[in-house]
Design a protein around this motif. Structure first.
Motif, PDB file in Angstrom:
ATOM      1  N   ASP A 127       0.725  -1.108   0.096  1.00  0.00           N
ATOM      2  CA  ASP A 127       0.039   0.130   0.224  1.00  0.00           C
ATOM      3  C   ASP A 127       0.801   1.297   0.200  1.00  0.00           C
ATOM      4  OD1 ASP A 127      -2.292  -1.475   0.017  1.00  0.00           O
ATOM      5  OD2 ASP A 127      -2.389  -1.589   2.169  1.00  0.00           O
ATOM      6  N   THR A 128       0.624   2.139  -0.853  1.00  0.00           N
ATOM      7  CA  THR A 128       1.364   3.356  -0.729  1.00  0.00           C
ATOM      8  C   THR A 128       0.073   4.481  -0.682  1.00  0.00           C
ATOM      9  OG1 THR A 128       0.897   3.675  -3.317  1.00  0.00           O
ATOM     10  CG2 THR A 128       2.951   2.646  -2.730  1.00  0.00           C
ATOM     11  N   ALA A 129       0.586   5.742  -0.479  1.00  0.00           N
ATOM     12  CA  ALA A 129      -0.265   6.836  -0.036  1.00  0.00           C
ATOM     13  C   ALA A 129      -1.750   6.707  -0.863  1.00  0.00           C
ATOM     14  CB  ALA A 129       0.272   8.060  -0.519  1.00  0.00           C
ATOM     15  N   ASP A 130      -1.812   6.562  -2.394  1.00  0.00           N
ATOM     16  CA  ASP A 130      -2.859   6.896  -2.843  1.00  0.00           C
ATOM     17  C   ASP A 130      -3.524   5.636  -3.688  1.00  0.00           C
ATOM     18  OD1 ASP A 130      -2.218  10.042  -3.611  1.00  0.00           O
ATOM     19  OD2 ASP A 130      -3.633   9.195  -1.977  1.00  0.00           O
ATOM     20  N   THR A 131      -2.484   4.491  -3.681  1.00  0.00           N
ATOM     21  CA  THR A 131      -2.984   3.389  -4.570  1.00  0.00           C
ATOM     22  C   THR A 131      -2.210   2.104  -3.889  1.00  0.00           C
ATOM     23  OG1 THR A 131      -2.633   2.569  -6.855  1.00  0.00           O
ATOM     24  CG2 THR A 131      -0.700   3.689  -5.993  1.00  0.00           C
ATOM     25  N   THR A 132      -2.758   0.967  -4.487  1.00  0.00           N
ATOM     26  CA  THR A 132      -2.125  -0.302  -4.113  1.00  0.00           C
ATOM     27  C   THR A 132      -1.215  -0.883  -5.316  1.00  0.00           C
ATOM     28  OG1 THR A 132      -4.016  -0.638  -2.585  1.00  0.00           O
ATOM     29  CG2 THR A 132      -2.782  -2.643  -3.278  1.00  0.00           C
ATOM     30  N   VAL A 133       0.020  -1.114  -5.196  1.00  0.00           N
ATOM     31  CA  VAL A 133       0.720  -1.702  -6.091  1.00  0.00           C
ATOM     32  C   VAL A 133       1.069  -3.223  -5.998  1.00  0.00           C
ATOM     33  CG1 VAL A 133       3.010  -1.339  -7.295  1.00  0.00           C
ATOM     34  CG2 VAL A 133       2.008   0.450  -5.998  1.00  0.00           C
ATOM     35  N   PRO A 134       0.629  -4.033  -6.883  1.00  0.00           N
ATOM     36  CA  PRO A 134       0.817  -5.586  -6.829  1.00  0.00           C
ATOM     37  C   PRO A 134       1.994  -5.673  -6.745  1.00  0.00           C
ATOM     38  CG  PRO A 134      -0.079  -4.807  -9.004  1.00  0.00           C
ATOM     39  CD  PRO A 134      -0.171  -3.460  -8.127  1.00  0.00           C
ATOM     40  N   ALA A 135       2.259  -7.077  -6.485  1.00  0.00           N
ATOM     41  CA  ALA A 135       3.674  -7.393  -6.148  1.00  0.00           C
ATOM     42  C   ALA A 135       4.082  -8.032  -7.655  1.00  0.00           C
ATOM     43  CB  ALA A 135       4.129  -8.296  -5.091  1.00  0.00           C
ATOM     44  N   ASP A 136       5.240  -8.215  -8.078  1.00  0.00           N
ATOM     45  CA  ASP A 136       5.598  -8.740  -9.093  1.00  0.00           C
ATOM     46  C   ASP A 136       5.327 -10.122  -8.978  1.00  0.00           C
ATOM     47  OD1 ASP A 136       6.986  -9.506 -11.366  1.00  0.00           O
ATOM     48  OD2 ASP A 136       8.953  -8.749 -10.933  1.00  0.00           O
ATOM     49  N   THR A 137       4.550 -10.745  -9.886  1.00  0.00           N
ATOM     50  CA  THR A 137       3.926 -12.313  -9.967  1.00  0.00           C
ATOM     51  C   THR A 137       4.355 -13.128 -10.938  1.00  0.00           C
ATOM     52  OG1 THR A 137       2.027 -11.587 -11.129  1.00  0.00           O
ATOM     53  CG2 THR A 137       1.950 -11.241  -8.662  1.00  0.00           C
ATOM     54  N   TRP A 138       5.266 -12.621 -11.674  1.00  0.00           N
ATOM     55  CA  TRP A 138       5.767 -13.558 -12.947  1.00  0.00           C
ATOM     56  C   TRP A 138       6.990 -14.566 -12.331  1.00  0.00           C
ATOM     57  CZ3 TRP A 138       2.905 -14.315 -16.738  1.00  0.00           C
ATOM     58  CH2 TRP A 138       2.152 -13.179 -17.234  1.00  0.00           C
ATOM     59  N   VAL A 139       6.916 -15.546 -12.506  1.00  0.00           N
ATOM     60  CA  VAL A 139       7.658 -16.774 -12.405  1.00  0.00           C
ATOM     61  C   VAL A 139       8.195 -17.428 -13.476  1.00  0.00           C
ATOM     62  CG1 VAL A 139       8.090 -18.846 -10.944  1.00  0.00           C
ATOM     63  CG2 VAL A 139       6.798 -17.232 -10.183  1.00  0.00           C
ATOM     64  N   TYR A 140       9.577 -17.673 -13.557  1.00  0.00           N
ATOM     65  CA  TYR A 140      10.016 -18.220 -14.798  1.00  0.00           C
ATOM     66  C   TYR A 140       9.755 -19.636 -14.971  1.00  0.00           C
ATOM     67  CZ  TYR A 140      13.397 -18.438 -18.789  1.00  0.00           C
ATOM     68  OH  TYR A 140      13.967 -18.265 -20.147  1.00  0.00           O
ATOM     69  N   ALA A 141       8.990 -20.082 -16.308  1.00  0.00           N
ATOM     70  CA  ALA A 141       8.407 -21.205 -16.254  1.00  0.00           C
ATOM     71  C   ALA A 141       9.483 -22.606 -16.308  1.00  0.00           C
ATOM     72  CB  ALA A 141       7.859 -21.427 -17.589  1.00  0.00           C
ATOM     73  N   THR A 142       9.219 -23.406 -15.612  1.00  0.00           N
ATOM     74  CA  THR A 142      10.165 -24.743 -15.218  1.00  0.00           C
ATOM     75  C   THR A 142       9.755 -25.736 -16.493  1.00  0.00           C
ATOM     76  OG1 THR A 142       8.464 -25.874 -13.796  1.00  0.00           O
ATOM     77  CG2 THR A 142       9.949 -24.491 -13.095  1.00  0.00           C
ATOM     78  N   GLN A 143       8.896 -25.511 -17.509  1.00  0.00           N
ATOM     79  CA  GLN A 143       8.527 -26.338 -18.526  1.00  0.00           C
ATOM     80  C   GLN A 143       8.614 -25.581 -20.019  1.00  0.00           C
ATOM     81  OE1 GLN A 143       5.772 -29.739 -18.143  1.00  0.00           O
ATOM     82  NE2 GLN A 143       5.184 -28.722 -16.393  1.00  0.00           N
ATOM     83  N   GLY A 144       8.855 -26.156 -20.685  1.00  0.00           N
ATOM     84  CA  GLY A 144       8.676 -25.404 -22.126  1.00  0.00           C
ATOM     85  C   GLY A 144       6.950 -25.366 -22.712  1.00  0.00           C
ATOM     86  N   PRO A 145       6.744 -24.426 -23.507  1.00  0.00           N
ATOM     87  CA  PRO A 145       5.543 -24.401 -23.963  1.00  0.00           C
ATOM     88  C   PRO A 145       4.687 -25.531 -24.623  1.00  0.00           C
ATOM     89  CG  PRO A 145       6.858 -22.525 -24.815  1.00  0.00           C
ATOM     90  CD  PRO A 145       7.633 -23.475 -24.121  1.00  0.00           C
ATOM     91  N   SER A 146       5.541 -26.512 -25.034  1.00  0.00           N
ATOM     92  CA  SER A 146       4.886 -27.747 -25.817  1.00  0.00           C
ATOM     93  C   SER A 146       4.714 -28.814 -24.806  1.00  0.00           C
ATOM     94  CB  SER A 146       6.106 -28.218 -26.662  1.00  0.00           C
ATOM     95  OG  SER A 146       7.413 -28.680 -26.207  1.00  0.00           O
ATOM     96  N   THR A 147       5.171 -28.594 -23.566  1.00  0.00           N
ATOM     97  CA  THR A 147       4.920 -29.701 -22.522  1.00  0.00           C
ATOM     98  C   THR A 147       4.032 -29.247 -21.523  1.00  0.00           C
ATOM     99  OG1 THR A 147       7.192 -29.186 -21.337  1.00  0.00           O
ATOM    100  CG2 THR A 147       7.077 -30.915 -23.031  1.00  0.00           C
ATOM    101  N   ALA A 148       3.997 -27.737 -21.113  1.00  0.00           N
ATOM    102  CA  ALA A 148       3.422 -27.369 -19.914  1.00  0.00           C
ATOM    103  C   ALA A 148       1.874 -27.307 -20.529  1.00  0.00           C
ATOM    104  CB  ALA A 148       3.698 -25.712 -19.919  1.00  0.00           C
ATOM    105  N   ARG A 149       0.940 -27.797 -19.226  1.00  0.00           N
ATOM    106  CA  ARG A 149      -0.403 -28.020 -19.622  1.00  0.00           C
ATOM    107  C   ARG A 149      -1.216 -27.014 -18.576  1.00  0.00           C
ATOM    108  NH1 ARG A 149      -1.350 -31.785 -23.300  1.00  0.00           N
ATOM    109  NH2 ARG A 149       0.469 -33.385 -23.741  1.00  0.00           N
ATOM    110  N   PRO A 150      -1.401 -25.831 -19.137  1.00  0.00           N
ATOM    111  CA  PRO A 150      -2.140 -24.888 -17.984  1.00  0.00           C
ATOM    112  C   PRO A 150      -3.585 -25.536 -17.682  1.00  0.00           C
ATOM    113  CG  PRO A 150      -2.021 -23.994 -20.134  1.00  0.00           C
ATOM    114  CD  PRO A 150      -1.191 -25.040 -20.285  1.00  0.00           C
ATOM    115  N   SER A 151      -4.058 -24.987 -16.717  1.00  0.00           N
ATOM    116  CA  SER A 151      -5.494 -25.067 -16.281  1.00  0.00           C
ATOM    117  C   SER A 151      -6.199 -23.937 -16.658  1.00  0.00           C
ATOM    118  CB  SER A 151      -5.624 -25.325 -14.660  1.00  0.00           C
ATOM    119  OG  SER A 151      -4.774 -26.494 -14.498  1.00  0.00           O
ATOM    120  N   ASP A 152      -7.645 -24.163 -16.666  1.00  0.00           N
ATOM    121  CA  ASP A 152      -8.572 -23.143 -16.877  1.00  0.00           C
ATOM    122  C   ASP A 152      -8.373 -22.061 -15.919  1.00  0.00           C
ATOM    123  OD1 ASP A 152     -11.363 -22.043 -18.393  1.00  0.00           O
ATOM    124  OD2 ASP A 152     -11.634 -21.855 -16.317  1.00  0.00           O
ATOM    125  N   GLY A 153      -8.263 -20.869 -16.225  1.00  0.00           N
ATOM    126  CA  GLY A 153      -7.956 -19.777 -15.234  1.00  0.00           C
ATOM    127  C   GLY A 153      -6.619 -19.265 -15.298  1.00  0.00           C
TER     128      GLY A 153
END
Length: 236
Positions: free
Chosen positions: A48-74
């Motif tokens: 929380d800052t004075a007038d706004t809420t700044v979200p934390a950095d939420t990106w994590v380097y993927a541990t699998q490649g796009p051809s093997t990663a199977r994301p879920s809905d959402g």
């Protein structure tokens, strides 16, 4: 001849510094990096800052490649085109990455899943010579339940380009050439946040030794001259 006499150790040190001058310039690689968005940090880690809420950095380097990663809905996943030496210094996707926003116009459907994708084509500093990166964008991919991230990407960001080792080279046709090629370390540094200007890394701009390295060489040379003078004085 060995470096055992008075003058030779200093001269050997000078040669060693000169010999490593070219090696001091590390090499980065230009490529598409792949990221997962940590949705658990959406509400838990905020500042929380004075007038706004700044979200934390939420990106994590993927541990699998796009051809093997199977994301879920959402799930939200991101791709960023940039130049970096490895995953530790790789630039993260920029912009909002909220699933509810990305897939607001794509309702759930039985037998399929929705994956939010953030596509960041990088900065002008990241681009191959003569190329202009498209603006970052998001897309909601509706794919089969067992689909991979590569399937989701193909559904919303064609044409894709891969090399013979299945390395992702281009998304939505960008870039048109190249794939994971090395880039000299004296290139401008990648911008890591919206609006941030690229800044130059230390160096003389032509791939040669840096100012600090040249100063070190000059100092060693001065020591060598002093050693030669002292050796002659002792002989006299």
């Amino acid at each position: 001849m060995t470096c055992r006499r008075l003058v030779l150790p200093v001269l050997c040190l000078l040669l060693a510094v000169l010999g490593t001058a070219g090696q001091a310039q590390a090499v980065g690689y230009r490529y598409w990096s792949f990221w997962d968005r940590d949705s658990t940090a959406d509400t838990a880690d905020t500042t929380d800052t004075a007038d706004t809420t700044v979200p934390a950095d939420t990106w994590v380097y993927a541990t699998q490649g796009p051809s093997t990663a199977r994301p879920s809905d959402g799930d939200v996943q991101g791709f960023r085109f940039s130049v970096s030496e490895d995953s530790k210094d790789s630039a993260k996707p920029r912009g909002a990455a909220d699933f509810a926003t990305i897939c607001a116009k794509t309702p759930a459907r039985e037998g399929s899943k929705r994956v939010g994708l953030v596509l960041d084509f990088g900065t002008a500093a990241d681009a191959p010579s003569g190329s202009t990166p498209p603006r970052p964008r998001t897309a909601c991919a509706r794919v089969d339940d067992d689909a991979t991230t590569a399937d989701a990407l193909a559904a919303v960001a064609k044409p894709l380009r891969y090399d013979t080792n299945a390395l992702l080279c281009a998304i939505a046709g960008y870039p048109t050439t190249g794939c994971g090629e090395p880039v000299a370390a004296d290139r401008p540094k990648t911008s890591t946040s919206p609006g941030e200007e690229a800044e130059s890394k230390p160096g003389n701009g032509d791939g040669g030794p840096s100012v600090g390295l040249l100063a070190g060489i000059a100092a060693v040379a001065a020591l060598g001259s002093a050693a030669v003078w002292q050796a002659r004085r002792r002989r006299d």
